[in-house]
Write an enzyme that holds these catalytic residues in place. Structure first.
Site, PDB file in Angstrom:
ATOM      1  N   CYS A  39       0.849  -1.199   0.000  1.00  0.00           N
ATOM      2  CA  CYS A  39       0.000   0.000   0.000  1.00  0.00           C
ATOM      3  C   CYS A  39       0.884   1.248   0.000  1.00  0.00           C
ATOM      4  O   CYS A  39       1.673   1.431  -0.908  1.00  0.00           O
ATOM      5  CB  CYS A  39      -0.977  -0.045   1.171  1.00  0.00           C
ATOM      6  N   GLU A  71      -2.619  -9.405   2.627  1.00  0.00           N
ATOM      7  CA  GLU A  71      -3.120 -10.030   3.862  1.00  0.00           C
ATOM      8  C   GLU A  71      -4.647 -10.007   3.927  1.00  0.00           C
ATOM      9  O   GLU A  71      -5.241 -10.673   4.758  1.00  0.00           O
ATOM     10  CB  GLU A  71      -2.492  -9.353   5.089  1.00  0.00           C
ATOM     11  N   HIS A 111      -3.640  -5.099  -0.614  1.00  0.00           N
ATOM     12  CA  HIS A 111      -3.343  -5.714   0.679  1.00  0.00           C
ATOM     13  C   HIS A 111      -3.357  -7.235   0.531  1.00  0.00           C
ATOM     14  O   HIS A 111      -4.423  -7.834   0.565  1.00  0.00           O
ATOM     15  CB  HIS A 111      -4.388  -5.282   1.725  1.00  0.00           C
TER      16      HIS A 111
END
Lengths: 251, 199
Positions: free
Chosen positions: B80, B180, B178
């Site tokens: 990011c 994750e 992202h």
């Protein structure tokens, strides 16, 4: 191009998933982390957890629930329920929430949205609006699980909340919620037209066609609880239907 | 494997830590430049604005530690804002120099699209990628790189026009999305990066 999102919702009380119609007659529906993992595996794009605990003790469990869900969940997690201050939100974010949603507290104290957005950013700040049809026309905001109507126009409040820092609107139709008769598409269209942030449709879904109607009305995402809880269908299966109507989905 | 997760302040780390643990990583949160320089793998999350982000890196000498890691192809992932900080500069904070690892400037999304870009978007890797694969990734960003910098493979997405969704070179990965929060696709990417890091 961004996809339309399908978002299951878990109502959690005292660390357990509960189900009920309009927050009445709640019954146990399982372990939050187990359900969260199952939803991700069956195609959920995000997950919302609403803490409906009635007591401070139950509320204190919310961070534990969020941490347990975070360990297994690899998609975005929004948590709402009982957030009255920036510190409440910080605790949930530290536990593993990616966004927090505020409802009653923001109606009482609209500047809370400004404080949340300033501290965490708009992308963390979701305004949850429960709206009921007004017999005189339009929709009015209902709070405290429907027990109170502060006399606020829902569309105007949506606009105000976004101006103050909300990055997304979780819009629940009080009339349709739990009925499984479909979303209030007129409400969705009115609010989507009024704001330039994503609107998540909530309240009333029974089957995939209802979700399609909500997207057609202008929603960017659709939230549903009961249709997924009972295993009637999965997010992946409703996305298959949504895709046949020309909407982009993640598969 | 130990992964030094750089803590620059406002970033919400819980999702990153949980994501790294799910793929067998052993994340350790740190602001110590030596620890970041020496760790077998390093991870730079990033939320917030470009200017304060660079300030936080420079304050502790983290900027130099990251530059050296990346120059030496030591396993490093930046996500990011972390990816944007690798660029020369950003429209978000004029006058602030980035890490300069990527020869490019960060600009804001323009046109008739939602800003921030918020949600799942399709990612198309270049043929030379070894870590990145095609798939849907989860984004939450208002700024982005416009073109792949020279010397890097990567992936493009489309949000009112093409933008850089990710860059990779050896064992260095930069993701605008992202990983994750990008479901099994993102998890598989993190796993491939950690596996490459172990080599």
């Amino acid at each position: 191009m961004l996809t339309r999102r399908v978002i299951p919702c878990l109502d959690v009380r005292d660390g357990r998933v509960v189900k009920g119609v309009r927050f009445q007659n709640l019954r146990d529906a399982g372990d939050p982390a187990e359900q969260a993992a199952r939803y991700e595996a069956t195609g959920a794009d995000e997950l919302v957890i609403l803490d409906v605990s009635a007591t401070p003790e139950g509320r204190a469990n919310a961070a534990h629930t969020v941490a347990a869900v975070r360990r297994v969940l690899g998609i975005p997690l929004t948590v709402g329920g009982g957030i009255r201050a920036v510190d409440d939100a910080a605790r949930l974010l530290d536990a593993g929430a990616d966004k927090v949603s505020v409802n009653t507290a923001a109606v009482t104290d609209p500047a809370l949205l400004e404080r949340l957005a300033a501290r965490f950013g708009r992308q963390f700040t979701v305004i949850a609006i429960d709206a009921a049809r007004n017999p005189a026309g339009g929709w009015e905001v209902v709070v405290r699980s429907g027990t109170h109507r502060p006399g606020l126009d829902a569309v105007g409040w949506a606009r105000d909340a976004v101006a103050r820092g909300a990055g997304e609107i979780l819009l629940t139709s009080w009339d349709q919620d739990g009925t499984r008769e479909g979303y209030d598409t007129a409400l969705l269209a009115a609010v989507s037209d009024a704001v330039d942030v994503p609107v998540i449709a909530s309240g009333g879904a029974d089957h995939a066609e209802h979700l399609v109607e909500a997207l057609r009305a202008g929603a960017d995402a659709v939230l549903a609880a009961s249709i997924f809880h009972d295993g009637d269908t999965t997010p992946a299966r409703v996305k298959d239907v949504i895709a046949t109507h020309g909407f982009e989905v993640r598969r | 494997m130990k992964v030094a997760v750089v803590h620059t302040g406002v970033a919400n780390l819980a999702s990153v830590l949980a994501g790294l643990r799910r793929v067998g990583g052993d994340p350790v949160v740190t602001t110590d430049a030596d620890e970041v320089a020496e760790a077998p793998a390093a991870f730079l999350p990033g939320v917030g604005a470009f200017g304060p982000g660079m300030e936080a890196l420079r304050a502790g000498g983290l900027d130099q530690a990251l530059r050296e890691r990346i120059a030496a192809d030591r396993p490093t992932t930046c996500i990011c804002l972390g990816l944007q900080l690798l660029a020369r500069a950003s429209e978000e904070s004029p006058g602030v120099a980035g890490l300069g690892v990527l020869d490019g400037e960060v600009t804001r999304f323009r046109g008739d699209v939602l800003v921030p870009q918020f949600g799942w978007n399709l990612v198309h890797p270049t043929p030379g990628c070894r870590l990145l694969e095609p798939g849907h990734a989860y984004f939450a960003n208002s700024y982005k790189l416009d073109a792949l910098p020279p010397g890097w493979e990567g992936a493009l997405g489309d949000h009112g026009g093409p933008f850089v969704a990710a860059v990779e070179r050896g064992r260095v990965l930069g993701c605008q999305f992202h990983p994750e929060l990008s479901g099994v696709w993102g998890q598989a990417l993190l796993r491939r990066w950690l596996e490459a890091a172990a080599c």
